[in-house]
Design an enzyme around this catalytic site. Sequence first.
Site, short mmCIF file in Angstrom:
data_model
loop_
_atom_site.label_atom_id
_atom_site.label_comp_id
_atom_site.label_asym_id
_atom_site.label_seq_id
_atom_site.Cartn_x
_atom_site.Cartn_y
_atom_site.Cartn_z
N LYS A 279 -6.48 -45.89 -98.31
CA LYS A 279 -6.08 -46.31 -97.06
C LYS A 279 -6.44 -45.11 -96.00
CE LYS A 279 -1.77 -43.35 -98.16
NZ LYS A 279 -0.32 -43.44 -98.53
N TYR B 157 -11.34 -22.78 -72.08
CA TYR B 157 -10.21 -23.26 -71.39
C TYR B 157 -9.04 -22.11 -71.43
CZ TYR B 157 -11.75 -28.13 -70.97
OH TYR B 157 -12.62 -29.18 -70.37
#
Length: 399
Positions: free
Chosen positions: A59, A288
Amino acid sequence: MNQASINHCQVYPAQNTIASARENLGRSRAWAEISSGALIHNARIFAPKSREGIMAVVKANAYGHGAPQVSRILYNAGIRHFCVASLSEGIQLREQGICGEILILGYTPPDLADQISSYRLTQAVIDETHGYMLAKYARTCPICVHIAVDTGMHRLGLSWDAPEKIAALFNEKQLKITGVFSHLCVADSPSGDDRDFTLEQFRRFDQVIENLHKRGLTGFKTHIQSSYGVLNYGQFTYDYSRIGIALYGVYSTSTPGETKDVHLIPAMTIKARVARVLSLQPGESLGYGRAYTAPSPMKAAVLSIGYADGIPRNLDDETNAFVLIQGQKAPIIGRICMDQLFVDVTHISPIRPGMEAVIMGTDPATGAHIDAAWIAGACRTISNEILSRLGDRLERIYI
């Protein structure tokens, strides 16, 4: 994919040969190398620990490793049972030619029962109502199901102390019950209370199975152990064991407890290119928010990988995170960007654009290693999350 093609599906060899993988590596900005040998090695560790081998948990895109490719590798190595989280994940595997049993562990709306049947998938019955509704909507033919039993996790499943409700589902002609299973919730914990709770979950599950057998209900497979359920409670044996994180050679945390004697091989190594090398003077900042300021003259490298590729944004100099370049540690500095991150390479020479950096995994030249569980610990999560959220644009190379 039509029914005929499903019934005669074939698992094809992996498309990437080693030669084409090397060619691809020359063009990649960031990529994950996934070792077929490691996957097979880890699967073989667990295969003898249940009566009929493992049920490979693929999964979440096989925990970021690529579900179709991983399933193909494992099928060709003899694995015949897989589990996914959703109908769409199961259909993807069938359309990629994966045969064998594919169990959907999560909820599927009952009105999609015919799709479950058409793709020869097996559905988990998550509660009493779900089971009867699946039977109602299974118009064309019976669907294969595994009944989930809630032994204490209180997530999905019919309650362990209502065996008559579990047994009643066997009377539904449109349900072909091929398995009964449960899920352990603290099998990874070494605490005494959690161990007692886990043993109680085993007792409850065994009681359910015994009750069904006494009612003359047989022929179904059993499974309750996932990776840590086998690693820490190997004294129990069922038909299958659902092996997820350990299949990929990784522990969920950096403190595996009783599992240290198991030699797992990490299947994935994540790499990126050095895009640029720059010099910073004392007081100059980068990235940033000007989150990092050079304390002294230094060199920094920009790597071509970021949080859009699945690298956690909160890895920074405060977490002591690093990458490997030339086998040497290069600390991550500043804020991780969507597409790039910064590292301190002052002490690394030579350093130039185009060089490889190991973000997670093993440096092939030196053997130095960055563990997924360590990265997870720095981010206050588990390696399962780190791996399963790796971005789609991170190229996967199977070697």
